[in-house]
Motif scaffolding. Sequence first.
Motif, PDB file in Angstrom:
ATOM      1  N   UNK A  17       0.910  -1.138   0.156  1.00 43.28           N
ATOM      2  CA  UNK A  17      -0.217   0.082   0.525  1.00 43.28           C
ATOM      3  C   UNK A  17       0.735   1.158   0.022  1.00 43.28           C
ATOM      4  N   UNK A  18       2.463   0.788   0.361  1.00 39.84           N
ATOM      5  CA  UNK A  18       2.983   2.559   0.134  1.00 39.84           C
ATOM      6  C   UNK A  18       3.739   2.551  -1.706  1.00 39.84           C
ATOM      7  N   UNK A  19       3.353   1.329  -2.566  1.00 40.29           N
ATOM      8  CA  UNK A  19       3.205   1.783  -3.537  1.00 40.29           C
ATOM      9  C   UNK A  19       2.130   2.755  -3.865  1.00 40.29           C
ATOM     10  N   UNK A  20       1.835   3.641  -4.477  1.00 40.46           N
ATOM     11  CA  UNK A  20       1.013   4.467  -4.927  1.00 40.46           C
ATOM     12  C   UNK A  20       1.160   4.699  -6.334  1.00 40.46           C
ATOM     13  N   UNK A  21       0.002   4.945  -7.437  1.00 39.71           N
ATOM     14  CA  UNK A  21       0.083   5.093  -8.823  1.00 39.71           C
ATOM     15  C   UNK A  21      -0.843   6.744  -8.700  1.00 39.71           C
ATOM     16  N   UNK A  22      -0.582   7.096  -9.817  1.00 37.25           N
ATOM     17  CA  UNK A  22      -1.561   8.179  -9.792  1.00 37.25           C
ATOM     18  C   UNK A  22      -1.022   8.558 -11.305  1.00 37.25           C
ATOM     19  N   UNK A  23      -3.008   9.274 -12.025  1.00 35.73           N
ATOM     20  CA  UNK A  23      -3.177   8.940 -13.363  1.00 35.73           C
ATOM     21  C   UNK A  23      -3.640  10.194 -14.073  1.00 35.73           C
ATOM     22  N   UNK A  24      -3.010  10.865 -15.115  1.00 35.32           N
ATOM     23  CA  UNK A  24      -3.885  12.315 -15.387  1.00 35.32           C
ATOM     24  C   UNK A  24      -3.975  12.287 -16.895  1.00 35.32           C
ATOM     25  N   UNK A  25      -4.574  12.103 -18.071  1.00 36.17           N
ATOM     26  CA  UNK A  25      -4.974  12.373 -19.182  1.00 36.17           C
ATOM     27  C   UNK A  25      -3.535  13.306 -19.872  1.00 36.17           C
ATOM     28  N   UNK A  26      -2.934  13.191 -20.718  1.00 39.37           N
ATOM     29  CA  UNK A  26      -2.210  14.175 -20.729  1.00 39.37           C
ATOM     30  C   UNK A  26      -2.447  15.127 -21.638  1.00 39.37           C
ATOM     31  N   UNK A  27      -3.436  15.448 -22.212  1.00 43.27           N
ATOM     32  CA  UNK A  27      -4.016  16.540 -23.092  1.00 43.27           C
ATOM     33  C   UNK A  27      -4.551  17.458 -21.908  1.00 43.27           C
ATOM     34  N   UNK A  28      -4.567  17.206 -20.734  1.00 43.38           N
ATOM     35  CA  UNK A  28      -5.568  17.865 -19.292  1.00 43.38           C
ATOM     36  C   UNK A  28      -4.049  18.248 -18.441  1.00 43.38           C
ATOM     37  N   UNK A  29      -3.244  18.202 -18.724  1.00 47.43           N
ATOM     38  CA  UNK A  29      -2.113  18.106 -18.029  1.00 47.43           C
ATOM     39  C   UNK A  29      -1.957  20.484 -17.615  1.00 47.43           C
ATOM     40  N   UNK A  30      -2.448  20.655 -18.324  1.00 43.19           N
ATOM     41  CA  UNK A  30      -2.577  22.074 -17.694  1.00 43.19           C
ATOM     42  C   UNK A  30      -3.772  22.757 -16.979  1.00 43.19           C
ATOM     43  N   UNK A  42      -4.937  -3.178  -6.393  1.00 38.85           N
ATOM     44  CA  UNK A  42      -3.803  -3.823  -6.476  1.00 38.85           C
ATOM     45  C   UNK A  42      -3.422  -3.284  -7.796  1.00 38.85           C
ATOM     46  N   UNK A  43      -1.785  -2.175  -7.503  1.00 40.34           N
ATOM     47  CA  UNK A  43      -1.498  -2.371  -9.099  1.00 40.34           C
ATOM     48  C   UNK A  43      -0.224  -3.263  -9.694  1.00 40.34           C
ATOM     49  N   UNK A  44       0.904  -3.413 -10.510  1.00 42.01           N
ATOM     50  CA  UNK A  44       1.576  -4.204 -11.256  1.00 42.01           C
ATOM     51  C   UNK A  44       2.842  -3.315 -11.935  1.00 42.01           C
TER      52      UNK A  44
END
Length: 176
Positions: A17-30, A42-44
Motif C-alpha cells: 500500500x506504500x506504492x501508489x500510482x497516479x494518473x492523468x490524461x496528457x491533454x489535461x496536464x494544464x 492491486x497495482x503491478x
Amino acid sequence: MRKTIDLQLFADAVRGKKIVYLYRLKKDAAKNAATALAFTTENGRTTSKDADTTETKDGTIRTPGAAEVEITATSILAKGDTLIDSLEDAMINDELVEIWEANLDEPASSGSNKFKGKYFQGYVTELEKTSNAEDMVEVSLTFGVNGTGEKGDVTVTAAQQEVAAYVFTDTTKTGA
C-alpha cells in the motif's frame, strides 16, 4: 554449519500500500493534477524483453529486443467515479495517459511531499469491469507504456497520500 536468517531484514520491507500510482490524461496536464484510483486493491508493473535466437555452428547467440513495460491496476468501482470513465474514453480515442509510480516509504531529499518514483506515458490497452452478484464491481486496467519510464522525485500531496494511509488531522475546525 548452521545458517541463521536475520528476520529483522524483513522489518524494512516495503508494504504494497506504500506504492501508489497516479494518473492523468496528457491533454489535461494544464488544468488537472494527477489522481489516484479510488479503492485500489492491486497495482503491478512488468518489464519484459523478447530475444531472438540465432543458431550458429558454435552454439546459439541471443540478441535482446527492446524492453516493454506494462502497468496494471485493479480497484473497486466508486459511485460517481469519473477517472475510470476518462480512462475508458482515452482507450477508445487513443489518448495518451501519464502515470506516476511513487514509493511513500522513500521520501526524496528535494522537498516536502516528494517521494522517489517513476514517470511513464502510455495508452490504456485493456479495461475490464467485473460484476457478480455477491461482490463489489471490480475494474481492471492495463496500460502499455511508451519507452521504459524515467526515474525522479514525484510530488504526492497529503490528500493523495490518504490513498495509502490516514494523514494526521488536527482537532481544529476544517471548514464550513
